[in-house]
Scaffold this motif. Structure first.
Motif, PDB file in Angstrom:
ATOM      1  N   ALA A 148     -17.870  -5.245 -34.041  1.00 53.98           N
ATOM      2  CA  ALA A 148     -18.875  -6.220 -34.487  1.00 53.98           C
ATOM      3  C   ALA A 148     -18.321  -7.018 -35.658  1.00 53.98           C
ATOM      4  CB  ALA A 148     -20.165  -5.519 -34.906  1.00 53.98           C
ATOM      5  N   ARG A 149     -18.869  -8.219 -35.854  1.00 55.20           N
ATOM      6  CA  ARG A 149     -18.460  -9.037 -36.991  1.00 55.20           C
ATOM      7  C   ARG A 149     -19.667  -9.774 -37.550  1.00 55.20           C
ATOM      8  NH1 ARG A 149     -16.418 -12.602 -33.207  1.00 55.20           N
ATOM      9  NH2 ARG A 149     -14.367 -11.616 -33.307  1.00 55.20           N
ATOM     10  N   ILE A 150     -19.525 -10.139 -38.834  1.00 57.44           N
ATOM     11  CA  ILE A 150     -20.553 -10.938 -39.498  1.00 57.44           C
ATOM     12  C   ILE A 150     -19.853 -11.954 -40.379  1.00 57.44           C
ATOM     13  CG2 ILE A 150     -20.816  -9.272 -41.400  1.00 57.44           C
ATOM     14  CD1 ILE A 150     -23.845  -9.986 -41.344  1.00 57.44           C
ATOM     15  N   GLY A 188     -24.687 -15.493 -41.767  1.00 61.13           N
ATOM     16  CA  GLY A 188     -25.559 -16.250 -40.887  1.00 61.13           C
ATOM     17  C   GLY A 188     -25.325 -16.011 -39.416  1.00 61.13           C
ATOM     18  N   SER A 189     -24.183 -15.439 -39.079  1.00 59.48           N
ATOM     19  CA  SER A 189     -23.842 -15.275 -37.673  1.00 59.48           C
ATOM     20  C   SER A 189     -23.208 -13.911 -37.444  1.00 59.48           C
ATOM     21  CB  SER A 189     -22.872 -16.373 -37.245  1.00 59.48           C
ATOM     22  OG  SER A 189     -22.514 -16.235 -35.894  1.00 59.48           O
ATOM     23  N   THR A 190     -23.592 -13.289 -36.350  1.00 59.19           N
ATOM     24  CA  THR A 190     -23.039 -11.990 -35.987  1.00 59.19           C
ATOM     25  C   THR A 190     -22.546 -12.026 -34.551  1.00 59.19           C
ATOM     26  OG1 THR A 190     -25.212 -11.170 -35.301  1.00 59.19           O
ATOM     27  CG2 THR A 190     -24.550 -10.722 -37.578  1.00 59.19           C
ATOM     28  N   THR A 243     -26.121  -2.757 -35.032  1.00 63.56           N
ATOM     29  CA  THR A 243     -26.453  -3.940 -35.819  1.00 63.56           C
ATOM     30  C   THR A 243     -25.583  -3.990 -37.064  1.00 63.56           C
ATOM     31  OG1 THR A 243     -28.767  -3.842 -35.072  1.00 63.56           O
ATOM     32  CG2 THR A 243     -28.281  -5.200 -37.003  1.00 63.56           C
ATOM     33  N   ILE A 244     -24.907  -5.107 -37.246  1.00 61.54           N
ATOM     34  CA  ILE A 244     -24.094  -5.296 -38.446  1.00 61.54           C
ATOM     35  C   ILE A 244     -24.884  -6.145 -39.437  1.00 61.54           C
ATOM     36  CG2 ILE A 244     -22.924  -7.351 -37.533  1.00 61.54           C
ATOM     37  CD1 ILE A 244     -20.376  -6.377 -38.995  1.00 61.54           C
ATOM     38  N   SER A 245     -24.765  -5.800 -40.703  1.00 61.02           N
ATOM     39  CA  SER A 245     -25.420  -6.573 -41.756  1.00 61.02           C
ATOM     40  C   SER A 245     -24.585  -6.465 -43.024  1.00 61.02           C
ATOM     41  CB  SER A 245     -26.845  -6.061 -42.001  1.00 61.02           C
ATOM     42  OG  SER A 245     -26.830  -4.719 -42.440  1.00 61.02           O
ATOM     43  N   TYR A 296     -15.434 -13.462 -47.534  1.00 61.17           N
ATOM     44  CA  TYR A 296     -14.792 -12.776 -46.410  1.00 61.17           C
ATOM     45  C   TYR A 296     -15.753 -12.539 -45.252  1.00 61.17           C
ATOM     46  CZ  TYR A 296     -10.632 -11.838 -49.162  1.00 61.17           C
ATOM     47  OH  TYR A 296      -9.480 -11.981 -49.895  1.00 61.17           O
ATOM     48  N   ALA A 297     -15.276 -12.837 -44.052  1.00 62.88           N
ATOM     49  CA  ALA A 297     -15.941 -12.354 -42.856  1.00 62.88           C
ATOM     50  C   ALA A 297     -15.624 -10.870 -42.721  1.00 62.88           C
ATOM     51  CB  ALA A 297     -15.458 -13.107 -41.629  1.00 62.88           C
TER      52      ALA A 297
END
Length: 120
Positions: A49-51, A56-58, A69-71, A32-33
């Motif tokens: 925000a999305r990850i 690998g991409s935000t 910052t999303i992680s 899941y994103a």
């Protein structure tokens, strides 16, 4: 049963920091994103925000770029939102969202939200 449980919200002074967490269960988290949205009183819910599924991409909304910052930790089924330099206008309920799209279907889940209040 799918559950997304947010935590980490609270009251913070302007300029302060908070870290939100969202723990998922009932899904294969790494498929899941993940995104964070927020909804301020009297306003529509907006994307923050999305990850991507493998992290690998935000991406970030302009109004939080450089501050948030999303992680994610796929081993813990958890996505985080580190928020710094908080402003009163960041006050909102923050929601976690999980999305998985295939050729045939879209699976979309939401958490219940966590309140963030930025005030002196």
């Amino acid at each position: 049963q799918v559950q997304l449980v947010e935590s980490g919200g609270g009251l913070v002074q302007p300029g302060g920091s908070l870290r939100l967490s969202c723990e998922a269960s009932g899904i294969t988290f790494s498929d899941y994103a993940m995104s964070w949205y927020r909804q301020a009183p009297g306003k529509e819910r907006v994307w923050v925000a999305r990850i991507t599924s493998v992290g690998g991409s935000t991406g970030y909304a302009d109004f939080v770029k450089g501050r948030f910052t999303i992680s994610r930790d796929n081993g813990k089924n958890t996505v985080y939102l580190q928020m710094t330099s908080l402003k009163p206008e960041d006050t909102a309920v923050y929601y976690c969202n999980a999305v998985r799209r295939t050729v045939f279907t879209t699976q979309d889940y939401w958490g219940q939200g966590t309140q963030v209040t930025v005030s002196s």
